[in-house]
Scaffold this active site. Structure first.
Site, PDB file in Angstrom:
ATOM      1  N   SER A 142      42.160  34.211  36.985  1.00 46.29           N
ATOM      2  CA  SER A 142      41.164  33.297  36.413  1.00 46.29           C
ATOM      3  C   SER A 142      39.882  34.070  36.139  1.00 46.29           C
ATOM      4  O   SER A 142      39.680  35.177  36.665  1.00 46.29           O
ATOM      5  CB  SER A 142      40.880  32.173  37.418  1.00 46.29           C
ATOM      6  OG  SER A 142      39.756  31.401  37.060  1.00 46.29           O
ATOM      7  N   TYR A 155      38.550  29.074  46.044  1.00 47.35           N
ATOM      8  CA  TYR A 155      39.419  29.211  44.869  1.00 47.35           C
ATOM      9  C   TYR A 155      39.246  30.595  44.246  1.00 47.35           C
ATOM     10  O   TYR A 155      40.228  31.276  43.931  1.00 47.35           O
ATOM     11  CB  TYR A 155      39.076  28.123  43.859  1.00 47.35           C
ATOM     12  CG  TYR A 155      39.810  28.255  42.544  1.00 47.35           C
ATOM     13  CD1 TYR A 155      41.150  27.915  42.429  1.00 47.35           C
ATOM     14  CD2 TYR A 155      39.153  28.720  41.401  1.00 47.35           C
ATOM     15  CE1 TYR A 155      41.827  28.041  41.221  1.00 47.35           C
ATOM     16  CE2 TYR A 155      39.809  28.838  40.194  1.00 47.35           C
ATOM     17  CZ  TYR A 155      41.153  28.505  40.102  1.00 47.35           C
ATOM     18  OH  TYR A 155      41.826  28.633  38.908  1.00 47.35           O
ATOM     19  N   LYS A 159      41.881  33.927  43.583  1.00 51.73           N
ATOM     20  CA  LYS A 159      42.119  34.558  42.289  1.00 51.73           C
ATOM     21  C   LYS A 159      41.741  36.039  42.292  1.00 51.73           C
ATOM     22  O   LYS A 159      42.349  36.845  41.579  1.00 51.73           O
ATOM     23  CB  LYS A 159      41.387  33.788  41.185  1.00 51.73           C
ATOM     24  CG  LYS A 159      41.918  32.362  40.998  1.00 51.73           C
ATOM     25  CD  LYS A 159      43.432  32.349  40.745  1.00 51.73           C
ATOM     26  CE  LYS A 159      43.982  30.974  40.483  1.00 51.73           C
ATOM     27  NZ  LYS A 159      45.422  30.970  40.183  1.00 51.73           N
TER      28      LYS A 159
END
Length: 259
Positions: A142, A155, A159
């Protein structure tokens, strides 16, 4: 050259980016192993793949469970007659201030986003070696794998971890002819961003839609990304034109993060 006749497995293929990847690879000639948790959505995607004229299989698996990922690959090989491309697309999001993250929340997202990718890399590489063939492993990172964002810290950590696994796997498996890369989308108009926007509204008081609008406003190309934008790049990573590329995690975000 193309991926005509190749077998590609896509995790999280029931909706969003995963669905778009499955359909794009089918259009490019691949047979598709659809892996997800939702059988109804998998069946819908399988029907769409069949309409394109390619074979499809479905397999329900939780990618955080190592044995289920191995089983999914074995099923794809048995039912579709081969195994050539592994797309570790499945993932979940978490919007939470770092100060408020619980052990349970931390464990949940790492199990799916990091362990799920690791098990996919392991299982795919093992299968390629068993078949004595080259192969491609492609995983979802991401823009948050290149830059941390407020309220998306854990999060982002998952990634960043995908990029680390990608680089390491590329080095470990290069001698076997296996390339390992990742793709790093930005703001994609999927259910995941609906959830991000909703959570920002809950935590910050922003109006529904305001966070999404704010992030889209920062895209140089002036629009939100579509799942098909991501799928087109994954198609390149899946095909022979990327054969000399490994260990990379390029941004495809319309111009948000620059590295």
């Amino acid at each position: 050259m193309s991926i005509d006749g190749k077998v590609a497995l896509v995790t999280g293929a029931g909706q969003g980016i995963g669905r778009a990847i499955a359909l794009r690879l089918a259009q490019d000639g691949a047979h598709i192993a659809i892996v997800d948790m939702n059988e109804n959505k998998m069946t819908d995607v399988a029907n769409e793949v069949s309409k394109i004229g390619r074979k499809a299989s479905i397999f329900r698996a939780d990618v955080s469970h190592r044995d289920e990922v191995y089983q999914a690959i074995n099923d794809a090989e048995r039912r579709l007659g081969g195994f050539d491309i592994m797309i570790n697309n499945a993932g979940i999001v978490q919007v939470q201030a770092l100060a408020d993250v619980t052990p349970e929340e931390f464990d949940k997202i790492f199990k799916v986003n990091v362990q799920g990718v690791l098990w996919g890399i392991q299982a795919a590489a093992k299968k390629f070696k068993e078949r004595q063939q080259k192969g491609k492993i492609i995983s979802a990172s991401s823009i948050a794998g290149h830059e941390g964002y407020g309220m998306l810290g854990v999060y982002a950590a998952t990634k960043f971890a995908v990029r680390a696994l990608t680089q390491t796997a590329a080095k470990e498996y290069a001698s076997a002819g296996i390339t390992v890369n990742a793709y790093c989308p930005g703001v994609v108009g999927t259910d995941m961003w609906v959830e991000i926007d909703r959570r920002f509204s809950e935590l910050t008081g922003a109006a529904i839609g305001e966070t999404y609008k704010k992030y889209v406003g920062g895209i140089a190309l002036g629009r939100a990304e579509t799942p098909e934008d991501v799928a087109a790049f994954v198609s390149f990573l899946s095909g022979p034109d990327s054969d000399y590329m490994t260990g990379q995690a390029p941004l495809i975000d319309g111009g948000m993060v620059y590295r």
